[in-house]
Design a protein around this motif. Sequence first.
Motif, PDB file in Angstrom:
ATOM      1  N   ARG A 100     -38.561  28.618  31.473  1.00  0.00           N
ATOM      2  CA  ARG A 100     -37.968  28.339  30.104  1.00  0.00           C
ATOM      3  C   ARG A 100     -38.545  26.999  29.778  1.00  0.00           C
ATOM      4  O   ARG A 100     -38.295  26.026  30.462  1.00  0.00           O
ATOM      5  N   VAL A 101     -39.446  26.837  28.646  1.00  0.00           N
ATOM      6  CA  VAL A 101     -40.081  25.675  28.190  1.00  0.00           C
ATOM      7  C   VAL A 101     -39.208  24.937  27.202  1.00  0.00           C
ATOM      8  O   VAL A 101     -38.923  25.757  26.358  1.00  0.00           O
ATOM      9  N   PRO A 102     -38.789  23.972  27.356  1.00  0.00           N
ATOM     10  CA  PRO A 102     -38.074  23.237  26.327  1.00  0.00           C
ATOM     11  C   PRO A 102     -38.808  23.180  24.998  1.00  0.00           C
ATOM     12  O   PRO A 102     -39.845  22.999  25.082  1.00  0.00           O
ATOM     13  N   ALA A 103     -38.014  23.266  23.971  1.00  0.00           N
ATOM     14  CA  ALA A 103     -38.791  23.399  22.557  1.00  0.00           C
ATOM     15  C   ALA A 103     -39.144  21.955  22.310  1.00  0.00           C
ATOM     16  O   ALA A 103     -38.561  20.961  22.651  1.00  0.00           O
ATOM     17  N   ASP A 104     -40.278  21.901  21.406  1.00  0.00           N
ATOM     18  CA  ASP A 104     -40.917  20.626  20.918  1.00  0.00           C
ATOM     19  C   ASP A 104     -39.752  19.877  19.977  1.00  0.00           C
ATOM     20  O   ASP A 104     -39.124  20.597  19.056  1.00  0.00           O
ATOM     21  N   ASP A 105     -39.499  18.519  20.088  1.00  0.00           N
ATOM     22  CA  ASP A 105     -38.717  17.928  19.162  1.00  0.00           C
ATOM     23  C   ASP A 105     -39.274  17.505  17.922  1.00  0.00           C
ATOM     24  O   ASP A 105     -40.579  17.533  17.826  1.00  0.00           O
ATOM     25  N   THR A 164     -45.017  34.780  25.688  1.00  0.00           N
ATOM     26  CA  THR A 164     -43.686  34.161  25.393  1.00  0.00           C
ATOM     27  C   THR A 164     -42.832  35.062  24.672  1.00  0.00           C
ATOM     28  O   THR A 164     -43.118  35.506  23.789  1.00  0.00           O
ATOM     29  N   GLU A 165     -41.485  35.425  25.346  1.00  0.00           N
ATOM     30  CA  GLU A 165     -40.615  36.437  24.880  1.00  0.00           C
ATOM     31  C   GLU A 165     -39.300  35.902  25.127  1.00  0.00           C
ATOM     32  O   GLU A 165     -38.898  35.403  26.290  1.00  0.00           O
ATOM     33  N   ASP A 166     -38.372  36.071  24.392  1.00  0.00           N
ATOM     34  CA  ASP A 166     -36.869  35.693  24.603  1.00  0.00           C
ATOM     35  C   ASP A 166     -36.815  34.056  25.073  1.00  0.00           C
ATOM     36  O   ASP A 166     -35.862  34.012  26.047  1.00  0.00           O
ATOM     37  N   GLY A 167     -37.660  33.079  24.805  1.00  0.00           N
ATOM     38  CA  GLY A 167     -37.474  31.919  25.120  1.00  0.00           C
ATOM     39  C   GLY A 167     -38.126  31.830  26.547  1.00  0.00           C
ATOM     40  O   GLY A 167     -37.892  30.545  27.212  1.00  0.00           O
ATOM     41  N   LEU A 168     -39.021  32.690  27.057  1.00  0.00           N
ATOM     42  CA  LEU A 168     -39.488  32.679  28.502  1.00  0.00           C
ATOM     43  C   LEU A 168     -40.892  32.822  28.220  1.00  0.00           C
ATOM     44  O   LEU A 168     -41.640  33.566  27.403  1.00  0.00           O
ATOM     45  N   THR A 169     -41.578  31.638  29.237  1.00  0.00           N
ATOM     46  CA  THR A 169     -43.187  31.718  29.273  1.00  0.00           C
ATOM     47  C   THR A 169     -43.384  32.508  30.458  1.00  0.00           C
ATOM     48  O   THR A 169     -43.104  31.848  31.525  1.00  0.00           O
ATOM     49  N   THR A 170     -44.249  33.326  30.447  1.00  0.00           N
ATOM     50  CA  THR A 170     -44.907  34.033  31.727  1.00  0.00           C
ATOM     51  C   THR A 170     -46.302  33.472  31.850  1.00  0.00           C
ATOM     52  O   THR A 170     -47.110  33.201  31.235  1.00  0.00           O
ATOM     53  N   VAL A 205     -47.921  23.832  38.165  1.00  0.00           N
ATOM     54  CA  VAL A 205     -47.043  24.517  37.175  1.00  0.00           C
ATOM     55  C   VAL A 205     -46.404  23.266  36.385  1.00  0.00           C
ATOM     56  O   VAL A 205     -46.092  23.336  35.182  1.00  0.00           O
ATOM     57  N   SER A 206     -45.558  22.627  37.468  1.00  0.00           N
ATOM     58  CA  SER A 206     -44.729  21.539  36.819  1.00  0.00           C
ATOM     59  C   SER A 206     -45.658  20.502  36.063  1.00  0.00           C
ATOM     60  O   SER A 206     -45.196  20.100  35.008  1.00  0.00           O
ATOM     61  N   ASP A 207     -46.877  20.177  36.555  1.00  0.00           N
ATOM     62  CA  ASP A 207     -47.713  19.409  35.757  1.00  0.00           C
ATOM     63  C   ASP A 207     -48.149  19.957  34.383  1.00  0.00           C
ATOM     64  O   ASP A 207     -48.190  19.393  33.416  1.00  0.00           O
ATOM     65  N   TRP A 208     -48.305  21.325  34.158  1.00  0.00           N
ATOM     66  CA  TRP A 208     -48.514  21.989  33.135  1.00  0.00           C
ATOM     67  C   TRP A 208     -47.650  21.897  32.167  1.00  0.00           C
ATOM     68  O   TRP A 208     -47.811  21.889  30.727  1.00  0.00           O
ATOM     69  N   PHE A 209     -46.173  22.177  32.550  1.00  0.00           N
ATOM     70  CA  PHE A 209     -44.933  22.296  31.710  1.00  0.00           C
ATOM     71  C   PHE A 209     -43.990  21.438  32.225  1.00  0.00           C
ATOM     72  O   PHE A 209     -42.881  21.782  32.767  1.00  0.00           O
ATOM     73  N   PRO A 210     -44.408  20.254  32.083  1.00  0.00           N
ATOM     74  CA  PRO A 210     -43.295  19.195  32.405  1.00  0.00           C
ATOM     75  C   PRO A 210     -41.763  19.311  31.598  1.00  0.00           C
ATOM     76  O   PRO A 210     -41.815  19.675  30.644  1.00  0.00           O
ATOM     77  N   GLY A 211     -40.813  19.100  32.423  1.00  0.00           N
ATOM     78  CA  GLY A 211     -39.294  19.481  32.001  1.00  0.00           C
ATOM     79  C   GLY A 211     -39.169  21.036  31.726  1.00  0.00           C
ATOM     80  O   GLY A 211     -37.844  21.284  31.586  1.00  0.00           O
ATOM     81  N   ALA A 212     -39.913  21.869  32.239  1.00  0.00           N
ATOM     82  CA  ALA A 212     -39.829  23.255  32.010  1.00  0.00           C
ATOM     83  C   ALA A 212     -38.787  23.580  33.358  1.00  0.00           C
ATOM     84  O   ALA A 212     -38.587  23.136  34.563  1.00  0.00           O
ATOM     85  N   GLU A 213     -37.856  24.794  33.258  1.00  0.00           N
ATOM     86  CA  GLU A 213     -36.944  25.502  34.125  1.00  0.00           C
ATOM     87  C   GLU A 213     -37.868  26.558  34.689  1.00  0.00           C
ATOM     88  O   GLU A 213     -38.097  27.536  33.858  1.00  0.00           O
ATOM     89  N   VAL A 214     -37.752  26.613  35.996  1.00  0.00           N
ATOM     90  CA  VAL A 214     -38.536  27.775  36.720  1.00  0.00           C
ATOM     91  C   VAL A 214     -37.328  28.693  36.598  1.00  0.00           C
ATOM     92  O   VAL A 214     -36.150  28.717  37.532  1.00  0.00           O
TER      93      VAL A 214
END
Length: 129
Positions: A124-129, A97-103, A58-67
């Motif tokens: 909680r996946v960081p928004a793309d810059d 993806t709802e309320d800023g959260l990705t399931t 999961v960390s590899d798929w979503f680097p920087g995401a908050e669990v």
Amino acid sequence: MTLPTRTFTITRADLVRYAEASGDHNPIHRDDAVAASVGLPGVIAHGMYTMALVAGAVSDWFPGAEVVSFGCKFTHPVVVPPEGGVQVEVAGETKATEDGLTTVALTVTCGGQKVLGMPKAVLRVPADD
């Protein structure tokens, strides 16, 4: 979105290292005779070690995401042979993806058998810059 499947090989040496790191020295994770005496088909991987591998995927798929949450049920043992290793496959699919959260719904198998029940991560996946 379907995520690329990740495959992890678990060896008995991995179980020794995990036992040292975690403090879980239950002999079912190192001794075939003890494992058999409690009805297991052989030495099994620590459930939390299997779950940690899934967290790594999961960390590899979503680097920087908050669990926000991560959980599962341990439904089938991962039997680790004395020589070589056993492969665990982790597949994932974003469900919402709802309320800023990705399931992320996960599927974790070993030899075609699901080994974790209802594995799911909410991030909680960081928004793309």
